[in-house]
Scaffold this active site. Sequence first.
Site, mmCIF file in Angstrom:
data_model
loop_
_atom_site.group_PDB
_atom_site.id
_atom_site.type_symbol
_atom_site.label_atom_id
_atom_site.label_comp_id
_atom_site.label_asym_id
_atom_site.label_seq_id
_atom_site.Cartn_x
_atom_site.Cartn_y
_atom_site.Cartn_z
ATOM 1 C CG HIS A 69 -0.074 0.156 2.502
ATOM 2 N ND1 HIS A 69 0.427 -0.933 3.178
ATOM 3 C CD2 HIS A 69 0.374 1.243 3.165
ATOM 4 C CE1 HIS A 69 1.128 -0.517 4.211
ATOM 5 N NE2 HIS A 69 1.122 0.803 4.224
ATOM 6 C CG HIS A 153 6.889 5.060 0.923
ATOM 7 N ND1 HIS A 153 6.464 6.117 1.720
ATOM 8 C CD2 HIS A 153 6.804 3.948 1.696
ATOM 9 C CE1 HIS A 153 6.171 5.641 2.918
ATOM 10 N NE2 HIS A 153 6.360 4.327 2.938
HETATM 11 O O1 ACK Z 1 5.077 1.384 4.992
HETATM 12 P P1 ACK Z 1 4.250 2.457 5.529
HETATM 13 O O2 ACK Z 1 3.934 3.645 4.719
HETATM 14 O O3 ACK Z 1 4.828 2.930 6.943
HETATM 15 O O4 ACK Z 1 2.913 1.826 6.079
HETATM 16 C C1 ACK Z 1 2.938 1.650 7.458
HETATM 17 C C2 ACK Z 1 1.614 2.012 8.065
HETATM 18 O O5 ACK Z 1 1.736 3.365 8.492
HETATM 19 C C3 ACK Z 1 1.245 1.136 9.270
HETATM 20 O O6 ACK Z 1 2.287 1.110 10.180
HETATM 21 C C4 ACK Z 1 3.032 3.855 8.247
HETATM 22 N N1 ACK Z 1 3.452 4.640 9.407
HETATM 23 C C5 ACK Z 1 3.679 4.190 10.670
HETATM 24 N N2 ACK Z 1 3.997 5.211 11.476
HETATM 25 C C6 ACK Z 1 3.972 6.348 10.723
HETATM 26 C C7 ACK Z 1 4.219 7.726 10.978
HETATM 27 N N3 ACK Z 1 4.552 8.162 12.195
HETATM 28 N N4 ACK Z 1 4.111 8.597 9.951
HETATM 29 C C8 ACK Z 1 3.794 8.177 8.718
HETATM 30 N N5 ACK Z 1 3.538 6.892 8.407
HETATM 31 C C9 ACK Z 1 3.631 5.981 9.388
HETATM 32 C C10 ACK Z 1 3.904 2.659 7.999
#
Ligand code: ACK
Length: 218
Positions: A69, A153
Site C-alpha cells: 500500500h 511510497h
Molecule cells: O510502509 P508504511 O507507509 O509505513 O505503512 C505503514 C503504516 O503506516 C502502518 O504502520 C506507516 N506509518 C507508521 N507510522 C507512521 C508515521 N509516524 N508517519 C507516517 N507513516 C507511518 C507505515
Amino acid sequence: APLEETSLPLYFGWFLLSPVQVKIGCTAMDFLKTLDTLEAFKKHIADFTGEAEKEVDLEQYFQAKRSLHCTTKFCNYGKADGAAEYAKNPVVIKSYGSVSELSLTALFVTPRTVGARVSLSEQQLQLWPADAEKEPEAAVPGSAALPAGSRAHVTLGCAEGVQPVQTGLDLLQILTLPQGEVVEEMELGSLRYYGEGRWMLSLREPICAAACFSSFYG
Ligand code: ACK
C-alpha cells in the site's frame, strides 16, 4: 466519546490490487537479486554488512511485506495529529473506495528498507496531507522543503527489527541529497548511489499500479 475515537483507522492509503502486488513483488525481487551481484554494489558492501569482504543476499536481508500500500495519512486510531480532520475531509470521504492508478517511478534500497517511489497525480495529491513531508529537522534535515507528495511510497521490505515508517524517512532522506551519478544502466533503468548504502533506481518505464483508496484498521 470513546466510541468515536476508536472508529478512526490505523492509516488511510491506496491499497494495491492483488495482481499488481504480485508483479511488483517480483520486480523488486529481480532488482535485489541483480543489485547484490553488481561490482558497484559490492564496492560499498560494508554499508550493509559492516565488513568489506562479506557478501550479502538482499533477498534474505529484507523481510518482504504483504498487503502492499501507499500510506496517505497515518492516524494511529486517532492519536496522530490531524487524524480526525483528515477523516472528515470531503475529498477523503468522496474518494473512499475508489480505484485509481498509482505511478511507481523508482525503486530504492537502504540498509534499513526497500521501497518504491510513487509519483502522485494532481487528483491523488488532494488526498495527501499538507504536513506529510514535515519531519523534524533532526530526523531528516531539509525534508520540509521538499514538494508535497515526495514521501509517497510503497514499502516492499524491511531489514530485521526495522519498522515500516522508516521507508518514507529513507525516501525523504535520499530526495534531500544531491542526485548522484548514474553508476549502472540496468535493464529496468538508471541506478544511482547516494552514499551510506542508499541506492535508487529510476525506472525507465514507470509501473502502473491499480489501487483502492481505503483504510486499514488491523
Ligand atoms: O510502509 P508504511 O507507509 O509505513 O505503512 C505503514 C503504516 O503506516 C502502518 O504502520 C506507516 N506509518 C507508521 N507510522 C507512521 C508515521 N509516524 N508517519 C507516517 N507513516 C507511518 C507505515
